[in-house]
Design a protein around this motif. Sequence first.
Motif, PDB file in Angstrom:
ATOM      1  N   ILE A  19       0.842  -1.211   0.000  1.00 54.84           N
ATOM      2  CA  ILE A  19       0.000   0.000   0.000  1.00 54.84           C
ATOM      3  C   ILE A  19       0.871   1.254   0.000  1.00 54.84           C
ATOM      4  CG2 ILE A  19      -1.605   1.320   1.476  1.00 54.84           C
ATOM      5  CD1 ILE A  19      -2.913  -0.941  -0.073  1.00 54.84           C
ATOM      6  N   LEU A  20       1.975   1.197   0.728  1.00 58.03           N
ATOM      7  CA  LEU A  20       2.858   2.363   0.751  1.00 58.03           C
ATOM      8  C   LEU A  20       3.579   2.548  -0.574  1.00 58.03           C
ATOM      9  CD1 LEU A  20       4.409   2.088   4.322  1.00 58.03           C
ATOM     10  CD2 LEU A  20       2.810   3.795   3.480  1.00 58.03           C
ATOM     11  N   LEU A  21       3.879   1.412  -1.232  1.00 56.84           N
ATOM     12  CA  LEU A  21       4.642   1.482  -2.485  1.00 56.84           C
ATOM     13  C   LEU A  21       3.804   2.047  -3.624  1.00 56.84           C
ATOM     14  CD1 LEU A  21       6.862  -1.710  -2.812  1.00 56.84           C
ATOM     15  CD2 LEU A  21       7.559   0.671  -2.670  1.00 56.84           C
ATOM     16  N   ILE A  22       2.507   1.737  -3.625  1.00 54.26           N
ATOM     17  CA  ILE A  22       1.686   2.102  -4.790  1.00 54.26           C
ATOM     18  C   ILE A  22       1.720   3.609  -5.088  1.00 54.26           C
ATOM     19  CG2 ILE A  22      -0.715   2.256  -5.607  1.00 54.26           C
ATOM     20  CD1 ILE A  22      -1.072  -0.568  -4.645  1.00 54.26           C
ATOM     21  N   PRO A  23       1.400   4.474  -4.109  1.00 55.61           N
ATOM     22  CA  PRO A  23       1.454   5.898  -4.450  1.00 55.61           C
ATOM     23  C   PRO A  23       2.843   6.327  -4.881  1.00 55.61           C
ATOM     24  CG  PRO A  23       1.010   5.577  -2.108  1.00 55.61           C
ATOM     25  CD  PRO A  23       0.968   4.245  -2.753  1.00 55.61           C
ATOM     26  N   PHE A  24       3.844   5.721  -4.250  1.00 54.43           N
ATOM     27  CA  PHE A  24       5.214   6.061  -4.599  1.00 54.43           C
ATOM     28  C   PHE A  24       5.479   5.736  -6.078  1.00 54.43           C
ATOM     29  CE2 PHE A  24       9.763   4.863  -4.636  1.00 54.43           C
ATOM     30  CZ  PHE A  24      10.286   6.088  -4.239  1.00 54.43           C
ATOM     31  N   ILE A  25       5.106   4.527  -6.474  1.00 52.96           N
ATOM     32  CA  ILE A  25       5.333   4.106  -7.868  1.00 52.96           C
ATOM     33  C   ILE A  25       4.544   5.000  -8.825  1.00 52.96           C
ATOM     34  CG2 ILE A  25       4.899   2.230  -9.522  1.00 52.96           C
ATOM     35  CD1 ILE A  25       5.502   0.279  -7.220  1.00 52.96           C
ATOM     36  N   LEU A  26       3.295   5.290  -8.449  1.00 51.93           N
ATOM     37  CA  LEU A  26       2.455   6.097  -9.338  1.00 51.93           C
ATOM     38  C   LEU A  26       3.052   7.494  -9.530  1.00 51.93           C
ATOM     39  CD1 LEU A  26      -1.144   5.077  -8.211  1.00 51.93           C
ATOM     40  CD2 LEU A  26       0.063   4.444 -10.302  1.00 51.93           C
ATOM     41  N   ILE A  27       3.541   8.048  -8.439  1.00 50.67           N
ATOM     42  CA  ILE A  27       4.117   9.399  -8.552  1.00 50.67           C
ATOM     43  C   ILE A  27       5.350   9.370  -9.460  1.00 50.67           C
ATOM     44  CG2 ILE A  27       5.323  11.224  -7.249  1.00 50.67           C
ATOM     45  CD1 ILE A  27       3.365  10.507  -4.912  1.00 50.67           C
ATOM     46  N   ILE A  28       6.215   8.376  -9.224  1.00 53.16           N
ATOM     47  CA  ILE A  28       7.434   8.257 -10.040  1.00 53.16           C
ATOM     48  C   ILE A  28       7.048   8.095 -11.511  1.00 53.16           C
ATOM     49  CG2 ILE A  28       9.456   6.781 -10.511  1.00 53.16           C
ATOM     50  CD1 ILE A  28       9.833   8.232  -7.928  1.00 53.16           C
ATOM     51  N   LYS A  29       6.064   7.229 -11.745  1.00 52.22           N
ATOM     52  CA  LYS A  29       5.654   6.955 -13.134  1.00 52.22           C
ATOM     53  C   LYS A  29       5.103   8.216 -13.792  1.00 52.22           C
ATOM     54  CE  LYS A  29       4.390   3.365 -15.449  1.00 52.22           C
ATOM     55  NZ  LYS A  29       3.524   2.408 -16.066  1.00 52.22           N
ATOM     56  N   VAL A  75      -5.737  -4.418 -18.832  1.00 56.17           N
ATOM     57  CA  VAL A  75      -7.027  -4.398 -18.138  1.00 56.17           C
ATOM     58  C   VAL A  75      -6.832  -3.869 -16.722  1.00 56.17           C
ATOM     59  CG1 VAL A  75      -8.901  -5.836 -17.234  1.00 56.17           C
ATOM     60  CG2 VAL A  75      -7.991  -6.270 -19.500  1.00 56.17           C
ATOM     61  N   PHE A  76      -5.766  -4.353 -16.087  1.00 52.64           N
ATOM     62  CA  PHE A  76      -5.488  -3.937 -14.710  1.00 52.64           C
ATOM     63  C   PHE A  76      -5.295  -2.418 -14.633  1.00 52.64           C
ATOM     64  CE2 PHE A  76      -2.562  -2.991 -11.272  1.00 52.64           C
ATOM     65  CZ  PHE A  76      -3.179  -3.634 -10.205  1.00 52.64           C
ATOM     66  N   LYS A  77      -4.465  -1.918 -15.565  1.00 50.95           N
ATOM     67  CA  LYS A  77      -4.167  -0.477 -15.525  1.00 50.95           C
ATOM     68  C   LYS A  77      -5.431   0.331 -15.804  1.00 50.95           C
ATOM     69  CE  LYS A  77       0.681  -0.226 -16.880  1.00 50.95           C
ATOM     70  NZ  LYS A  77       1.539  -0.010 -18.023  1.00 50.95           N
TER      71      LYS A  77
END
Length: 1277
Positions: free
Chosen positions: A615-625, A1009-1011
Amino acid sequence: MSRNYDYIIVGGGSSGCALASKLATKGKVLLVEKGANHTAYPQSKVKEGWPQIAAVVVSALRNKGSGHWTGTANVLGGGSTMNAGVCVRGQKEIFTSLGIDLSSAEKAFQFLERTICLPADYEEYQKIFEDAWKERGDYYRLPGYTYGSWIEEALRDNNVSLSEGNSHGYKNSIQVAKTIMPTKDNDERRPASFLFEKSHLVEKEASILDQGNLTVLLLTQAKQIIFNDNNVAIGVDLISPAGNMTAYVRREGKIFLNAGVYETPKLLMLSGIGPRATLDKYDIPVLYENEHVGLHLQDRKTSYITLAGLKDIEGDDAAILDVLAISEKTWSYMSNKNTLVWGNAFGRCQTCAPIHRTNSCATQVLAAAIFYGSGYQDSGPHYLPMNVIGRYPETRGNITLASSSYSDDVIVQDGWSTNINDLKGPALNDFNTIVGGVQDQIIRFMRETSILEKLGTVALNASLNEKFSAELQDFLTTSQDQRLKASELLDECKFNENPLGDCVSMDTCLPTTPSIPVNDSAILREIVFNSLGSTWHMSGTCRVGDVVKKGSMEVIGVRNLHISDLSILDETVDTHPFMTAMVIGLTVGENTSPVQSGNFEYFPVILSSFCCVIILLIPFILIIKAIYGKLKNKRKMMDFRSLRQSMARSLRAQATEAVTIMKWRNVSCSYATKAASKTTLFNNSGKIVSGELTALMGPSGSSKSTLLDILAGRKSEGRISGAFDVLGQHVDAYQDGVSKITTAMKNHSAYIPQQEFFYPTQTCFEAVNFVANMCLGKPKNENQRKAFISLCLDDVGLPSEEFADRKIGGDLPGGITIRGLSGGERKRLVLATALALKPRVMFIDEITREENVASVVIIHQPSAKVFKNFDNLLLLAKGRQVYAGPLAELPEFYERNYDEGIPQDYDLADDLIVKAIAYQAERDEDHWAGPLQANMDDIPIQSTSEEKIDLGKIEGTSIVSENYLAGSEMSVGDSENPESELSFVDNPIMKESDESYEQPPSSWKLTIVFKRNLKNQYMSNIANVVGRLASYTILSILIGAIFFQVGKGANSSSDGLTFTEAELLIRTNIFVLNVSYLLPFSSIPVFVGDKRFFVAECALGLYSPWMYGLSQVVLETLFVTLAAIIQTCIIIPMCSMVNPSFSAPISFMTMLAALIMSGLVGSTLVFLCSMALPSQDLAFVAGSTIVTISLALSGGFLPPSEMSAFPYALQWISPVKYSMQALLTSQLDGTSAERLLDIGEFNTPSSVTGNLGVLVGIFLLLALLSGLAMTRLKETR
Ligand SMILES: Cc1cc2nc3c(=O)[nH]c(=O)nc-3n(C[C@H](O)[C@H](O)[C@H](O)COP(=O)(O)OP(=O)(O)OC[C@H]3O[C@@H](n4cnc5c(N)ncnc54)[C@H](O)[C@@H]3O)c2cc1C
């Protein structure tokens, strides 16, 4: 107020207190004692108080055999609180028979001899006795305080030859014992409770009581032991002045029975362990049948003879029996002048003949003793009791229940008899032993030593036949008078006779009471028999090997129930037993391992940690992306524009010849009905040519859709026959099956349904890009893909500059409306998505014109303007072909079949429908004459490979779109943009298209589909996400406020809550779980809304249902995990839910794991209902029914065993049950309320891991069922 303990000890007597003192250093101990505190009896300190203590404290049981009174001292400390207190070691055999290591016993004895035993006062009185024995010459005084079989070693240590000894290997001995009785230096008795009350002062250790582990419940009686279904002892039913209650031990806690030889077997029997006949007699359910319970009772007997003491001697009123004379079979002692009343009080008229020791006599004597009514306990001349006791009695008796009530005393049979002539077997042997002892240790002792003289009774040198002194005679006469007087007052009692009349010299009898004849053994036997009484040295009713296991002392047949009092002994303790009782308590306590407090479980902590990290990684990855994507886009923006321009230019240049894409002949479709097979489509033939527009027309019910579905490869029902050429591949529907047509056509066509479905939050670009990604796979060059999608949008009249980033708009599930495209623009967007598939053929329920893309259009009565744009017409009537051919040949058709000639353009379409209806009405099915015109002769269906269509040719074909259908019903829009023309010849997009007919890998599709779901259902639908999270937050705060700090509990201790407090916690948990199981219902509209997109997209064959299901489950998992973290972060601290057995973070993470899994199961259940049921309402009804029932079955409201058979069985499929168990176990395991998990039946499985495992299983099952339900959602046509 109750809480569970590590250990419960029933009976705070000699062994129970010793055991408690050891166990209290290992865990929480509850010591349950039927009697009061010993300090409640200050009388014990004065000799006058003894009778009253006897009356109050000692239970009065009358032996059925001998008539002797017996009983247990019901007071804290048990027998050690009011007995004679001589510290003597029991024989080694006892410990080896119990499996107790001798060195442990040695250590324990030494400890007792240091702490509770004190050197007895040694005064003139004791010296007289010792010296007299020494006069015998055959008694050896042992140094120190070693006794029993320890004597052997003591003798060896003192270089005394064993060969001189008797058959036991040692000589007759005189032993001067230590005592727990008050002495001159210490006016307090040291009963067994001293071991936890004060022994630390002697040992200079930490106080056991100060450690806070020991709870002593006084005046509290155990009624029975509680077992669980697996015969594990879990608690004890108690009754105290406060009423009934039950105390429990923790999961691996132990219960010890130390209630003495009478009450311990009674408790076993009342709990269902014992002889079947007894249990059946009192309707006690049999838990474990054991015939030995209550058998093998030994009640050692003693002969009470009193000597006349005519002078006061220093110490004759203090010590009781500190000097023992031990011979091979018997031992004897002389006690102080106060002991007679004391013994008489305990023995309920021990000085009466057994037949006179009745209840009323016993009461009268007690009353007399209490008020000194018998009057012979005075200063001046007095009786000095001398006892002779058998060391190793053989007689065995038994005890049994008098009723099924805990309050009734047991029935005791000691194996003796009230009549001397009835004695036989072991009892006779034991009696003979005592008579022998009297002859040796009283008659011989008195006649051969100076003891009587030293007591002032006779002169040392008086000859044997010399008359007793007048003083002695006077004393004996007076005392006899007193006795007789007392006998009159105590009408039931007949004191032992004093035959003084014939007894005048040492040659005839000894001056004792009763007087012992020297030469008449018959009378002697009778007198000794009448003087017998119990020593209260009982043992054997729960014998080791028969009732308890050797070593562990665990009761056979059950678990966690142990016995460690004297009832387990196989043989009576030599001389005095209470020290042995304490040593058993101490060593058993020493050998008992501490109860593990709470099982640390890795799985829940790993699970919740993993979820948190994700859960902590997801926003981090999204922001980086997002940052990376922005930078990348900026860099490539220029390239993309120029690329698109060059692509459009090259596309415009190409055009190819018309190619036949599909041919069919004699295609029919029938359905099996109950009655017979029903045909709806008859022998249709036709072809589709690239770049041509074919209208499929006919009146209602003419099977237009059936034909269109067959050609588009979307037909899922019915039996299809006929022959097809699909892109040169021959398919015979009979032989090859419809699936082959489906596969062949689906990959090369686009189907545009009447109703379009788009995510309102998607942009136009995203919608087309999704389709392109699904069909064309991962782009080799992203800019080329973007250019292609832009051109698709441009081509349908949605200029990409303007529309690419425009939201499609519409109603979001949940009611929010997003402004977006108009109806017409949406239709165009559908076309753009169809174009992105690069189809050979478009099957459209509406009209369009794509050059070089063949289009088959179902169209109902088109206007003349629209109709003239078609190249071909397929006209159906009731499934039969009326016309099949180019529009150009319609005049010929009219000419051949109708007189009136072809109507004007504006009437043509209408007229054709009228003709079809008329044609249909004229002919019934049996007289169908074939099509009026079907110029299909030029399209023979061949199966030869040479006839195959050259795919390369088609791939080189240009698709040129001019949206010249402006103003038609479809209103596709104008096309003023010359760049919107597409050509696929030799350009970068064409290179992509080389791969376009290979299905992209599933992993790619799944990712897309996931994205897409992530973006549209969560990131772009942020209002919904925030709304759902807000409801979790608000509800959690409310529950936290309502149940604020329940986990703290007003009476809780450092190791947890009381049972009452924990019960409130259980109720709180029901509401905590409500959040997990009921809040997902708010997602039903979302799930049901998504279902429409899913069904539409699956029908287009874009991806498999499992991809959608999987991505949906993963995304919801992440969402629910986040929700559970929020919920846990709010509720746990607000409600103060913490398991004190673990550190706060571990306890938090374990509860978090339980809430995450509960949320997941709740959410997946709702998802399944949404997918499996046809409507939102039904999903609500079914979901809420399942959750409500599951909550009711969770055990939080009612333990399952109290439910009837059906709901009892249902509990096992209740997910809330496992959530409840996981949550409660995480909170209570290892705490003082742990046993509530068993009482409330929250124990299958008993670990958090086990319950989470079940929840994971349920979650996977629900996810699988959801996938299956989604597979079934596929459109049936
Ligand atoms: C009058 C008398 C004189 C004795 N004199 C001597 C002596 O001089 N020297 C010697 O060595 N031994 C003597 N004994 C015997 C000795 O005291 C016992 O052998 C010894 O105390 C036995 O220890 P125990 O732990 O097995 O049982 P006890 O010490 O008897 O302890 C049993 C305890 O269990 C409690 N209890 C019973 N039922 C229940 C229930 N349902 N719920 C809760 N609590 C219960 C009782 O109140 C009692 O405190 C004497 C005993 C008595 C009664």
